[in-house]
Each structure stands twice: as C-alpha cells, then as structure tokens.
Design a protein around this motif. Structure first.
Motif, PDB file in Angstrom:
ATOM      1  N   SER A 114      36.473  26.487  47.936  1.00 45.33           N
ATOM      2  CA  SER A 114      37.190  26.308  46.739  1.00 45.33           C
ATOM      3  C   SER A 114      38.642  26.811  47.113  1.00 45.33           C
ATOM      4  N   LEU A 115      39.463  25.679  46.652  1.00 45.89           N
ATOM      5  CA  LEU A 115      40.739  26.267  45.730  1.00 45.89           C
ATOM      6  C   LEU A 115      41.701  26.774  44.653  1.00 45.89           C
ATOM      7  N   MET A 157      29.488  34.065  44.994  1.00 54.65           N
ATOM      8  CA  MET A 157      30.153  35.386  44.642  1.00 54.65           C
ATOM      9  C   MET A 157      31.369  35.130  46.070  1.00 54.65           C
ATOM     10  N   ILE A 158      33.038  35.421  45.619  1.00 57.67           N
ATOM     11  CA  ILE A 158      33.919  35.686  46.966  1.00 57.67           C
ATOM     12  C   ILE A 158      33.679  36.612  47.827  1.00 57.67           C
ATOM     13  N   THR A 159      33.705  36.087  48.777  1.00 59.85           N
ATOM     14  CA  THR A 159      33.525  36.676  49.863  1.00 59.85           C
ATOM     15  C   THR A 159      34.485  36.771  50.783  1.00 59.85           C
ATOM     16  N   SER A 160      35.819  35.868  50.723  1.00 61.53           N
ATOM     17  CA  SER A 160      36.594  36.125  51.068  1.00 61.53           C
ATOM     18  C   SER A 160      37.673  35.014  50.650  1.00 61.53           C
ATOM     19  N   MET A 161      39.350  35.011  51.554  1.00 61.18           N
ATOM     20  CA  MET A 161      40.030  34.292  50.619  1.00 61.18           C
ATOM     21  C   MET A 161      41.199  34.171  52.122  1.00 61.18           C
ATOM     22  N   PHE A 166      42.774  29.872  48.416  1.00 59.65           N
ATOM     23  CA  PHE A 166      41.836  29.010  48.527  1.00 59.65           C
ATOM     24  C   PHE A 166      40.036  30.628  48.590  1.00 59.65           C
ATOM     25  N   PHE A 167      39.214  30.029  48.327  1.00 59.41           N
ATOM     26  CA  PHE A 167      37.904  31.318  48.251  1.00 59.41           C
ATOM     27  C   PHE A 167      36.942  30.831  49.279  1.00 59.41           C
ATOM     28  N   THR A 203      44.585  19.593  43.608  1.00 59.55           N
ATOM     29  CA  THR A 203      43.396  20.223  43.225  1.00 59.55           C
ATOM     30  C   THR A 203      42.534  20.167  44.450  1.00 59.55           C
ATOM     31  N   MET A 204      41.258  20.404  44.359  1.00 61.00           N
ATOM     32  CA  MET A 204      39.683  20.341  45.330  1.00 61.00           C
ATOM     33  C   MET A 204      38.996  20.099  44.733  1.00 61.00           C
ATOM     34  N   LYS A 205      38.275  19.479  45.170  1.00 62.33           N
ATOM     35  CA  LYS A 205      36.621  19.578  44.657  1.00 62.33           C
ATOM     36  C   LYS A 205      35.535  20.811  46.055  1.00 62.33           C
ATOM     37  N   PRO A 206      34.919  21.234  45.522  1.00 67.44           N
ATOM     38  CA  PRO A 206      34.436  22.775  46.563  1.00 67.44           C
ATOM     39  C   PRO A 206      33.878  21.990  47.325  1.00 67.44           C
ATOM     40  N   ILE A 207      33.993  22.323  48.343  1.00 74.01           N
ATOM     41  CA  ILE A 207      32.672  21.551  49.393  1.00 74.01           C
ATOM     42  C   ILE A 207      32.299  22.613  50.636  1.00 74.01           C
ATOM     43  N   ARG A 208      31.275  22.058  50.730  1.00 74.28           N
ATOM     44  CA  ARG A 208      29.793  23.075  51.576  1.00 74.28           C
ATOM     45  C   ARG A 208      30.108  22.727  52.804  1.00 74.28           C
TER      46      ARG A 208
END
Length: 366
Positions: free
Chosen positions: A83-84, A40-44, A74-75, A91-96
C-alpha cells in the motif's frame, strides 16, 4: 527509514514509530498501526518520484507537478498487500502482491546513468515474501484517474537446493544487480539482469546470471547488507563483527574485523562512505580507507583512531505506551486528510501543554 525531516522505525509488533529528525536527540511523535493484525505492517520503503519512471509519463495534469517534490512511502503487509502510505497528491489502491506475508520491501539504488543497461536510469521496488519469491515492480500511472500502479516486471525464484523453511533475510539492488541472503546461509547471492530476452514456456523473460562468491564466506550469520550504485559495491556484516566489501562480480575486495558489537551497516551516498554501529556508537568509514591498494590500506586501529565517531549526545527515554496512535486504513486510497487532521490535533495539544507550562512557571507564589 529516513526522509528529509522524519525517521520511521518499524517495530517487531508491526507498529511504526515516527520521529522528528530535526532535533537531537530525535523525539518520537506518534505510532502508526493498522486496524487488524491480518494487515499488520511488516516492511516499508521510500522512493523519490523524480528517480522513477513516473517522470517520463506525459499524462499528468499541471496540478500534479508538486507531487514529485516529496518521497513516496510504501508499506508491505502480512496479508501480502503493498500500500501507499504517503504520496503527496498521488494515490494508489493497495494491491495483492504476494499470496503470503511480505517479509521485505526495498527500493533499488540507481546511478541514474543514461545507458542501455536495465534499471540504471530509474529506481524500482523489490518485494519478497514467505513464498520465497522476489518480485520487481515498476511505477506507472493509471490513465483514467492518474493513480499509481505497480507493474510486475520480473520474478526471481528460490533455488532448489535451499530449504523450503528458509526465507530471504536481506535484499538490496543496485542498477541491474540484485543481492540477497537466505536465513540458513552465510554467503550472498548476486544476480545480474541482462538486456536479453529468453523464451521460457512460450513467454519472454529477461536473462539472469548468478555470480558465484569469489572469496571466503562469512563465518557466522549475516546481520546486514547495503549497496552503493555509483561504485558498484556492496557490503555485508556478520554477528562475529566482520565487514566484507564486494564488487559487482561477487569478488571479495576487503575484509574489516571488529567485534560482535557490530549490529548495522549502511552506505550513505555515491562516494562509497558508509556508517556502522560499533561499541554503542556510529562510525564513518570513507572509500579511501578500503579501496586503496594493499600496501596503502589502513588498519582497523588506524580507521577508528581517526575519530570519525558520530557521538550520541543524549540517550532518549521513550514513554512508548503514552504515544498517540494513528490508525492506518488500507482498504481504499489512503486519506491524506485523516493524517493531516491527526497531526494538527497533536500540534494543538502540544501548544496547549506548552502554554500551560509557561503559565505555571510565571504564576506568582502565594
């Protein structure tokens, strides 16, 4: 969050409403939602590539030049990922980024001054989560595919005297100063990043100095903070209706007392003007109203009487349940094509509805 033509509003349920800001009142276009509650998106936050370290990287091909014209969005997610969402050709691969849910994702405010002081010449990202850590991220480019990479620069850990059950509620950064508020405190923490390297556990770390509060604390819970980099000021508001203006040493410069209807505050630009929500309207305060000496300072009644009220022309009634929903997938690089197809489909449906209404209006009565 406001771009040049759109407003993104994050709801408590993790959905984002997208409004078109070129209309008054603004109109909601659609909802953005992730596939799973786990992500779930919590911030941006948004950041302009021209204000980042990306413009100094010389590995781009010519086809990437127009990517600097649009802001990056960004989210932050409940599973700790960043994530972007929007990046034009980037592009950007989501990172932990964190082990726990990301609570805040912010962009620093910079004066863009060419100095030897940290972070005055570029914007960076800040994130904090339920692990009570603040991370600072720089943007760079992966050499083999020119995708964006977030590089971890610095970690700020929660103080030992703060309860483990309390997280950071508000976070902002201007140049090399970081401002934060914890959920159990009525005052602000101000950290200054120094241009020195300190050896800690065989690792080099930047020096950090915390400036203690010089002035009276808020008497109730802090509701919002905002900063302006050019004047090196930040403001905070509380649930009792008090706005406090602070300088970069955490010294109280001015206190403005309104009432409990205040619910938001935001600096608008480099000149120090800010808006705040008060008694169901938006009001504008200029820097000259609170930066003058004590004898020249205006009273609250004088400020409000000068009629800088930003009137709301019409209350917009939103049929929330009927809004189209765009399903955001963050497993791989976000596909710009999916969003474009979705928006083209919406535009086509609107044209059909408009054509139907025109035909219905022009049809002769029998």
């Amino acid at each position: 969050m406001l771009t040049r033509s759109q407003i993104y509003s994050l709801q408590f349920n993790g959905e984002i409403l997208l409004y078109q800001s070129d209309r008054n009142p603004c109109q909601a276009e659609y909802k953005i939602q992730t596939q799973s509650q786990k992500s779930m998106i919590t911030s941006m936050t948004l950041i302009h590539p021209m204000h980042t370290n990306l413009v100094h990287i010389e590995t781009f091909q010519n086809s990437k030049e127009k990517s600097f014209e649009k802001q990056l969005i960004f989210f932050g997610h409940s599973n700790g990922y960043i994530s972007l969402y929007q990046g034009d050709l980037f592009t950007m691969k989501p990172i932990r980024a964190h082990r726990t849910s990301i609570l805040l994702l912010e962009t620093s405010k910079t004066s863009m001054d060419k100095t030897n002081i940290l972070f005055t010449d570029r914007e960076v990202l800040l994130s904090s989560s339920m692990d009570r850590l603040i991370y600072i991220w720089d943007l760079t480019i992966h050499s083999h595919d020119e995708s964006i990479q977030l590089i971890h620069l610095l970690t700020i850990e929660q103080e030992k005297n703060i309860s483990m059950n309390n997280n950071i509620r508000f976070l902002t950064m201007f140049d090399n100063f970081i401002v934060a508020n914890y959920s159990d405190q009525n005052f602000l923490h101000l950290w200054q990043l120094l241009n020195i390297s300190i050896k800690v556990n065989d690792r080099d770390q930047w020096g950090i100095v915390e400036h203690p509060t010089k002035g009276t604390h808020h008497q109730s819970q802090i509701q919002a903070i905002s900063a302006t980099s050019k004047l090196k000021l930040f403001a905070s508001s509380d649930s009792n209706g008090c706005i406090k203006i602070w300088d970069s040493t955490n010294s109280l410069m001015r206190e403005l007392i309104f009432d409990s209807t205040i619910c938001a505050i935001e600096f608008l630009g480099f000149d120090g003007e800010f808006i705040f929500a008060y008694q169901n309207n938006l009001h504008l305060i200029l820097a000259e109203d609170y930066l003058l000496n004590v004898k020249q300072q205006k009273t609250i009644s004088q400020i409000i009487a000068e009629d800088r009220q930003l009137e709301i022309e019409q209350v917009f009634q939103l049929s929330y349940q009927l809004l189209p929903r765009f399903e955001y997938r963050m497993k791989t690089h976000h596909s710009k094509q999916r969003l474009q197809r979705f928006e083209r489909q919406l535009a086509g449906e609107k044209r059909l509805k408009l054509k139907f209404l025109i035909l219905s209006f022009d049809a002769p009565h029998v």
